[in-house]
Motif scaffolding. Sequence first.
Motif, PDB file in Angstrom:
ATOM      1  N   PHE A  62       8.616   8.893  -6.248  1.00 48.35           N
ATOM      2  CA  PHE A  62       8.594  10.036  -7.279  1.00 48.35           C
ATOM      3  C   PHE A  62      10.281  10.658  -7.634  1.00 48.35           C
ATOM      4  O   PHE A  62      10.701  11.084  -8.423  1.00 48.35           O
ATOM      5  CB  PHE A  62       7.451  10.466  -7.264  1.00 48.35           C
ATOM      6  CG  PHE A  62       6.361  10.317  -7.695  1.00 48.35           C
ATOM      7  CD1 PHE A  62       6.114   9.308  -9.006  1.00 48.35           C
ATOM      8  CD2 PHE A  62       4.988   9.775  -6.711  1.00 48.35           C
ATOM      9  CE1 PHE A  62       5.114   8.752  -9.310  1.00 48.35           C
ATOM     10  CE2 PHE A  62       4.180   9.512  -6.796  1.00 48.35           C
ATOM     11  CZ  PHE A  62       4.077   9.213  -8.552  1.00 48.35           C
ATOM     12  N   HIS A 108       1.542  -1.928   0.326  1.00 48.86           N
ATOM     13  CA  HIS A 108      -0.026   0.333   0.336  1.00 48.86           C
ATOM     14  C   HIS A 108       1.236   1.365  -0.272  1.00 48.86           C
ATOM     15  O   HIS A 108       1.751   1.455   1.156  1.00 48.86           O
ATOM     16  CB  HIS A 108      -0.775  -0.254   1.327  1.00 48.86           C
ATOM     17  CG  HIS A 108      -1.864   0.883   1.323  1.00 48.86           C
ATOM     18  ND1 HIS A 108      -1.542   2.558   2.210  1.00 48.86           N
ATOM     19  CD2 HIS A 108      -3.003   1.388   0.480  1.00 48.86           C
ATOM     20  CE1 HIS A 108      -2.860   3.418   1.822  1.00 48.86           C
ATOM     21  NE2 HIS A 108      -3.504   2.417   0.570  1.00 48.86           N
ATOM     22  N   ASN A 109       1.197   2.561  -1.030  1.00 48.44           N
ATOM     23  CA  ASN A 109       1.438   3.711  -1.424  1.00 48.44           C
ATOM     24  C   ASN A 109       2.675   2.867  -1.731  1.00 48.44           C
ATOM     25  O   ASN A 109       3.597   3.618  -0.705  1.00 48.44           O
ATOM     26  CB  ASN A 109       1.467   4.306   0.462  1.00 48.44           C
ATOM     27  CG  ASN A 109      -0.132   5.352  -0.164  1.00 48.44           C
ATOM     28  OD1 ASN A 109      -1.163   5.470  -1.062  1.00 48.44           O
ATOM     29  ND2 ASN A 109      -0.548   5.655   1.522  1.00 48.44           N
ATOM     30  N   ARG A 133      -3.301  -2.740  -8.287  1.00 50.49           N
ATOM     31  CA  ARG A 133      -4.235  -2.185  -7.709  1.00 50.49           C
ATOM     32  C   ARG A 133      -4.107  -0.666  -7.619  1.00 50.49           C
ATOM     33  O   ARG A 133      -3.016   0.190  -7.648  1.00 50.49           O
ATOM     34  CB  ARG A 133      -4.385  -2.892  -6.720  1.00 50.49           C
ATOM     35  CG  ARG A 133      -5.182  -3.970  -6.153  1.00 50.49           C
ATOM     36  CD  ARG A 133      -6.969  -3.605  -7.233  1.00 50.49           C
ATOM     37  NE  ARG A 133      -7.328  -4.692  -7.102  1.00 50.49           N
ATOM     38  CZ  ARG A 133      -7.625  -5.697  -7.874  1.00 50.49           C
ATOM     39  NH1 ARG A 133      -7.526  -5.737  -9.017  1.00 50.49           N
ATOM     40  NH2 ARG A 133      -8.546  -6.375  -7.595  1.00 50.49           N
ATOM     41  N   GLY A 134      -5.391   0.491  -7.758  1.00 48.94           N
ATOM     42  CA  GLY A 134      -4.842   1.918  -7.639  1.00 48.94           C
ATOM     43  C   GLY A 134      -3.125   2.210  -5.758  1.00 48.94           C
ATOM     44  O   GLY A 134      -3.011   3.401  -6.210  1.00 48.94           O
ATOM     45  N   ALA A 186       5.065   6.246  -3.537  1.00 44.21           N
ATOM     46  CA  ALA A 186       4.862   7.492  -3.204  1.00 44.21           C
ATOM     47  C   ALA A 186       5.592   9.064  -3.458  1.00 44.21           C
ATOM     48  O   ALA A 186       6.577   9.041  -4.224  1.00 44.21           O
ATOM     49  CB  ALA A 186       4.422   8.213  -1.295  1.00 44.21           C
ATOM     50  N   GLU A 187       5.862   9.958  -2.251  1.00 42.93           N
ATOM     51  CA  GLU A 187       6.959  11.146  -2.828  1.00 42.93           C
ATOM     52  C   GLU A 187       8.339  10.654  -2.454  1.00 42.93           C
ATOM     53  O   GLU A 187       9.072  10.783  -3.694  1.00 42.93           O
ATOM     54  CB  GLU A 187       6.484  12.554  -1.421  1.00 42.93           C
ATOM     55  CG  GLU A 187       7.257  14.214  -2.237  1.00 42.93           C
ATOM     56  CD  GLU A 187       6.569  14.516  -1.034  1.00 42.93           C
ATOM     57  OE1 GLU A 187       7.392  16.061  -1.545  1.00 42.93           O
ATOM     58  OE2 GLU A 187       6.096  14.034  -0.176  1.00 42.93           O
ATOM     59  N   ASN A 196       1.207   2.066 -13.827  1.00 44.80           N
ATOM     60  CA  ASN A 196       0.322   0.980 -12.606  1.00 44.80           C
ATOM     61  C   ASN A 196      -0.751   0.422 -13.083  1.00 44.80           C
ATOM     62  O   ASN A 196      -2.467   0.121 -13.834  1.00 44.80           O
ATOM     63  CB  ASN A 196       0.017   1.176 -11.231  1.00 44.80           C
ATOM     64  CG  ASN A 196      -0.774   0.973 -10.139  1.00 44.80           C
ATOM     65  OD1 ASN A 196      -0.750  -0.308 -10.107  1.00 44.80           O
ATOM     66  ND2 ASN A 196      -1.699   1.609  -9.131  1.00 44.80           N
ATOM     67  N   VAL A 220      -0.331   2.830  -5.473  1.00 47.28           N
ATOM     68  CA  VAL A 220       0.749   4.682  -5.609  1.00 47.28           C
ATOM     69  C   VAL A 220      -0.374   5.908  -4.561  1.00 47.28           C
ATOM     70  O   VAL A 220      -1.887   5.313  -5.049  1.00 47.28           O
ATOM     71  CB  VAL A 220       0.397   5.383  -7.151  1.00 47.28           C
ATOM     72  CG1 VAL A 220       1.073   6.342  -7.624  1.00 47.28           C
ATOM     73  CG2 VAL A 220       1.559   3.772  -7.875  1.00 47.28           C
ATOM     74  N   ASN A 221       0.969   6.306  -3.480  1.00 40.14           N
ATOM     75  CA  ASN A 221      -0.082   7.570  -3.434  1.00 40.14           C
ATOM     76  C   ASN A 221      -0.159   8.667  -4.706  1.00 40.14           C
ATOM     77  O   ASN A 221       0.976   9.693  -4.920  1.00 40.14           O
ATOM     78  CB  ASN A 221       1.066   7.997  -1.965  1.00 40.14           C
ATOM     79  CG  ASN A 221       0.274   9.302  -1.058  1.00 40.14           C
ATOM     80  OD1 ASN A 221      -0.278   9.638  -2.077  1.00 40.14           O
ATOM     81  ND2 ASN A 221       0.790   9.260   0.206  1.00 40.14           N
ATOM     82  N   GLU A 222      -0.977   9.063  -4.728  1.00 40.64           N
ATOM     83  CA  GLU A 222      -1.728   9.735  -6.133  1.00 40.64           C
ATOM     84  C   GLU A 222      -1.686  10.824  -5.398  1.00 40.64           C
ATOM     85  O   GLU A 222      -0.868  12.074  -6.258  1.00 40.64           O
ATOM     86  CB  GLU A 222      -2.668   9.441  -6.960  1.00 40.64           C
ATOM     87  CG  GLU A 222      -2.951   8.263  -7.234  1.00 40.64           C
ATOM     88  CD  GLU A 222      -4.339   7.839  -8.379  1.00 40.64           C
ATOM     89  OE1 GLU A 222      -4.812   8.973  -8.545  1.00 40.64           O
ATOM     90  OE2 GLU A 222      -4.768   6.967  -8.803  1.00 40.64           O
ATOM     91  N   ALA A 223      -2.029  11.073  -4.723  1.00 41.24           N
ATOM     92  CA  ALA A 223      -1.835  13.245  -3.769  1.00 41.24           C
ATOM     93  C   ALA A 223      -0.261  13.189  -3.901  1.00 41.24           C
ATOM     94  O   ALA A 223       0.799  14.512  -3.751  1.00 41.24           O
ATOM     95  CB  ALA A 223      -2.646  12.798  -2.607  1.00 41.24           C
TER      96      ALA A 223
END
Length: 200
Positions: A179, A171-172, A193-194, A175-176, A190, A197-200
């Motif tokens: 990236f 999960h996540n 599963r969504g 993330a930042e 991806n 990735v921590n899309e925020a």
Amino acid sequence: IQAADIVITNKVKLTAEVLAHAPNLRLIAVAATGTDNIDLAYCRDKQIAVANVQGYGTRSVPEHVIAMMFALKRNLVGYHQDIAAGVWQQQKQFCFFSHPIGDVADSTLGIIGSGSLGQAVAKLAKSIGMRVIFAERKGVKECRFGYVPFEQVLEQADVITLHCPLNNSTHNLIAESEFQSMKPSAILINAGRGGLVNEA
């Protein structure tokens, strides 16, 4: 599902609270690949077997990943929109370069998840001249043979594709900080599963 012995499901959350109302349940068959909607700990505790679809999308998913790679590296959508808007017709020369274009051949593909889908993507990627590297699990100190440390894959890859399940350890996954480790020009696809990735 109150009286069910077997439940066939997809995209429905079966939490411990829901499953507590199904005392006869012995098998949950997920009509897809992911099991993240099922409380697996509860199922283990209550001896409820959970099965998902094996060999799902072993052609279509890898082909889709390759198609997305070409579309993104060559900015096909942006150029299509520009042509539809008349940008090309307004140019005084034959070509226009409103979006960057990158080659796929000789670039590096980092694959996170080495199951049947990850392996199939690797095969297709190699056939179009890509260098393929498989990421070791995040946080693992000793790499398995044929794997590259997770952090190095992030730094080296021009394209990263995700083919791992969604669970507590993934999960996540991206993330930042991940990236920030990637090349500014890197592409992330991806195919899992969504929540990977921590899309925020």
